[in-house]
Scaffold this motif. Sequence first.
Motif, short mmCIF file in Angstrom:
data_model
loop_
_atom_site.label_atom_id
_atom_site.label_comp_id
_atom_site.label_asym_id
_atom_site.label_seq_id
_atom_site.Cartn_x
_atom_site.Cartn_y
_atom_site.Cartn_z
N ASP A 3 1.15 32.20 -18.43
CA ASP A 3 0.97 33.03 -17.25
C ASP A 3 1.99 34.17 -17.26
N GLU A 4 1.51 35.40 -17.23
CA GLU A 4 2.40 36.57 -17.23
C GLU A 4 3.35 36.55 -16.03
N ALA A 5 2.87 36.07 -14.89
CA ALA A 5 3.71 36.01 -13.69
C ALA A 5 4.90 35.07 -13.91
N VAL A 6 4.68 34.00 -14.66
CA VAL A 6 5.77 33.07 -14.97
C VAL A 6 6.81 33.77 -15.83
N LEU A 7 6.38 34.54 -16.80
CA LEU A 7 7.33 35.26 -17.66
C LEU A 7 8.18 36.24 -16.85
N GLU A 8 7.56 36.88 -15.87
CA GLU A 8 8.30 37.83 -15.03
C GLU A 8 9.36 37.13 -14.18
N GLN A 9 9.15 35.86 -13.87
CA GLN A 9 10.12 35.10 -13.07
C GLN A 9 11.35 34.71 -13.88
N LEU A 10 11.24 34.73 -15.18
CA LEU A 10 12.34 34.35 -16.07
C LEU A 10 13.14 35.60 -16.41
N VAL A 11 14.12 35.90 -15.57
CA VAL A 11 14.86 37.15 -15.63
C VAL A 11 16.10 36.99 -16.51
N ASP A 12 16.29 37.95 -17.40
CA ASP A 12 17.48 37.96 -18.27
C ASP A 12 18.75 37.88 -17.43
N ARG A 13 19.71 37.08 -17.91
CA ARG A 13 21.02 36.88 -17.30
C ARG A 13 20.98 36.14 -15.96
N LYS A 14 19.79 35.73 -15.53
CA LYS A 14 19.68 34.96 -14.29
C LYS A 14 19.06 33.59 -14.54
N ALA A 15 18.11 33.52 -15.46
CA ALA A 15 17.45 32.25 -15.78
C ALA A 15 18.30 31.47 -16.78
N ASN A 16 18.01 30.19 -16.89
CA ASN A 16 18.72 29.36 -17.86
C ASN A 16 17.71 28.48 -18.61
N ILE A 17 18.21 27.64 -19.48
CA ILE A 17 17.34 26.80 -20.31
C ILE A 17 16.44 25.93 -19.44
N GLU A 18 17.02 25.35 -18.40
CA GLU A 18 16.24 24.48 -17.52
C GLU A 18 15.10 25.24 -16.84
N ASP A 19 15.35 26.47 -16.40
CA ASP A 19 14.30 27.28 -15.78
C ASP A 19 13.14 27.50 -16.74
N VAL A 20 13.47 27.85 -17.98
CA VAL A 20 12.43 28.14 -18.97
C VAL A 20 11.61 26.89 -19.28
N THR A 21 12.28 25.77 -19.49
CA THR A 21 11.53 24.56 -19.85
C THR A 21 10.73 24.02 -18.66
N LYS A 22 11.19 24.25 -17.44
CA LYS A 22 10.40 23.86 -16.27
C LYS A 22 9.11 24.67 -16.19
N LYS A 23 9.19 25.94 -16.53
CA LYS A 23 8.03 26.83 -16.42
C LYS A 23 7.09 26.73 -17.62
N LEU A 24 7.66 26.55 -18.82
CA LEU A 24 6.84 26.61 -20.03
C LEU A 24 6.77 25.29 -20.82
N GLY A 25 7.57 24.31 -20.43
CA GLY A 25 7.60 23.06 -21.18
C GLY A 25 8.57 23.16 -22.34
N LEU A 26 8.54 22.15 -23.17
CA LEU A 26 9.42 22.14 -24.34
C LEU A 26 8.95 23.16 -25.37
#
Length: 91
Positions: free
Chosen positions: A25-48
């Motif tokens: 989902d493109e909207a999910v990628l937009e939520q993952l902001v450089d210097r604000k998101a972390n590993i946990e945020d990415v794996t919650k949104k996209l999985g392993l």
Amino acid sequence: MLRTKIIVLALVVALSGCMDEDGYDEAVLEQLVDRKANIEDVTKKLGLPDRIINNNGSLAYIYEYERDLLAFIFYNGELLFKERAVNDGFL
């Protein structure tokens, strides 16, 4: 019964507009902001990720889709930047 089928079909059509043909989902990628998101945020949104590359303390999480590769680069658990490339099948 027909009403239920129509509702389900409408939901499928509506949701398919949110998701790229490739499965993310493109909207999910937009939520993952450089210097604000972390590993946990990415794996919650996209999985392993499909691959993890460790290079002297920085990590790259690689997600492989039919048409695209998504790379998330982390340092100390913080997202430094993300990149998208065409999946040419050579990774």
